[in-house]
Write an enzyme that holds these catalytic residues in place. Sequence first.
Site, PDB file in Angstrom:
ATOM      1  N   GLN A 103       0.841  -1.186   0.000  1.00 41.74           N
ATOM      2  CA  GLN A 103       0.000   0.000   0.000  1.00 41.74           C
ATOM      3  C   GLN A 103       0.885   1.247   0.000  1.00 41.74           C
ATOM      4  O   GLN A 103       1.666   1.474   0.923  1.00 41.74           O
ATOM      5  CB  GLN A 103      -0.930   0.042   1.212  1.00 41.74           C
ATOM      6  N   TYR A 165      -5.600  10.982   4.358  1.00 41.38           N
ATOM      7  CA  TYR A 165      -4.177  11.182   4.101  1.00 41.38           C
ATOM      8  C   TYR A 165      -4.012  11.890   2.747  1.00 41.38           C
ATOM      9  O   TYR A 165      -4.987  12.353   2.170  1.00 41.38           O
ATOM     10  CB  TYR A 165      -3.437   9.849   4.197  1.00 41.38           C
ATOM     11  N   ARG A 213      -7.578   2.501  -2.832  1.00 38.89           N
ATOM     12  CA  ARG A 213      -8.500   2.452  -1.699  1.00 38.89           C
ATOM     13  C   ARG A 213      -9.069   3.840  -1.485  1.00 38.89           C
ATOM     14  O   ARG A 213      -8.326   4.825  -1.462  1.00 38.89           O
ATOM     15  CB  ARG A 213      -7.780   1.971  -0.434  1.00 38.89           C
ATOM     16  N   GLY A 303     -10.221  -6.776   8.631  1.00 40.13           N
ATOM     17  CA  GLY A 303      -9.277  -5.961   9.373  1.00 40.13           C
ATOM     18  C   GLY A 303      -9.039  -6.512  10.764  1.00 40.13           C
ATOM     19  O   GLY A 303      -8.334  -7.494  10.954  1.00 40.13           O
TER      20      GLY A 303
END
Length: 378
Positions: A103, A165, A213, A303
Amino acid sequence: MSTAAAFEPLEPLRGPVIPNRIALAPMTNQQSEEDGTLSTEEIDWLTARARGGFGLVTTACSHVAVSGKGFPGELGIFDDALLPGLERLATSLREAGSVSAVQLYHGGMRALGDERVGPSDDVSSGTRALTTFEVEELLERFVAAAVRAERAGFDGVQIHGAHGYLVSEFLSPVVNRRTDEFGGSPAGRARFLLTLIDRIREECGPGFQLGARISPERFGQDLFETVELAERLIDEEKIDMLDVSLWDVRKRPENERAGGRSLIDWFTRIPRRGVRLGVSGKIIEPADVEWALSQGADYISLGKVAIVNAEYPRLLRSQPDFEPYWRPTTHEHLRSQSVGPRFSRYLSTYTHPVFRSLPASEGAPKFDIDAYLRGEGH
């Protein structure tokens, strides 16, 4: 209720076939070294999930520039000096039977350090707006990181465009107040991500898998702009997998204009073409896996439940009455699931019920994961 669909192979547009529809979600674990070097702890944690049957294993966020580091002990991919550890991990995941991805990430206005950068100035976080030249430089750093991941032997990369982010900040009509080509309209705000996708495609091989994502809401995201972006990403088939972080797969949109439809329905209704759609968010029980796939998702990402159940897919496939471990945990149980001491200490700062009983490190505040998911705090 049958979960047989979870074990059908998943064939993306490019690269290897994923052996099933259960992926490991990328999760911060603070197990790498402070210089970004991959640790044996992190390799063991991820490899245990590959051995446990997760068809796709994606690393935690990996910063593409030193300035983009967002957490202590975060994996780096910003320099060739980091390749030996990355190569070890890619080899280990392949030998364990999983398709692998790194990622790619930059913390933006939520990065560590004193000089944060983002699409626009933000006094509250001390963030300085990137110049257009610096935006181009960061795009090149992301591309170089993707090339590095391919060299290391990973099957693909996932661009972290969620959770507030840097990439998510560019997509946000609230955060991104730029007036150049990287802001000013939905098309302008999407330009950073779309340019990045095009450049990775140009620089990496034709069989290299590329995913993104995204968050549909919160963190300054607009649901309707996000759906429009998803439609474009799927229609143009420049990515192979689109991972939508829903926080709860059964959740209703916060935007009142969205009507009574669930969040997942806003994305699964999009004509799929060749891009595979994944969802995550409070998928715990086998019934949750079956339900999310029955709603039209191509795959699901696990997760927190994957932290305490390293062999979730293997057990789900072999035991019709499988009940995942989902109760207040202990450091001893985490060790049995290949969770290293640094990750275990990090989990002790969570307020989530499963981890609440863990003794916190001395002086460490509890990390309110629910507030984090609402976009409050780091």
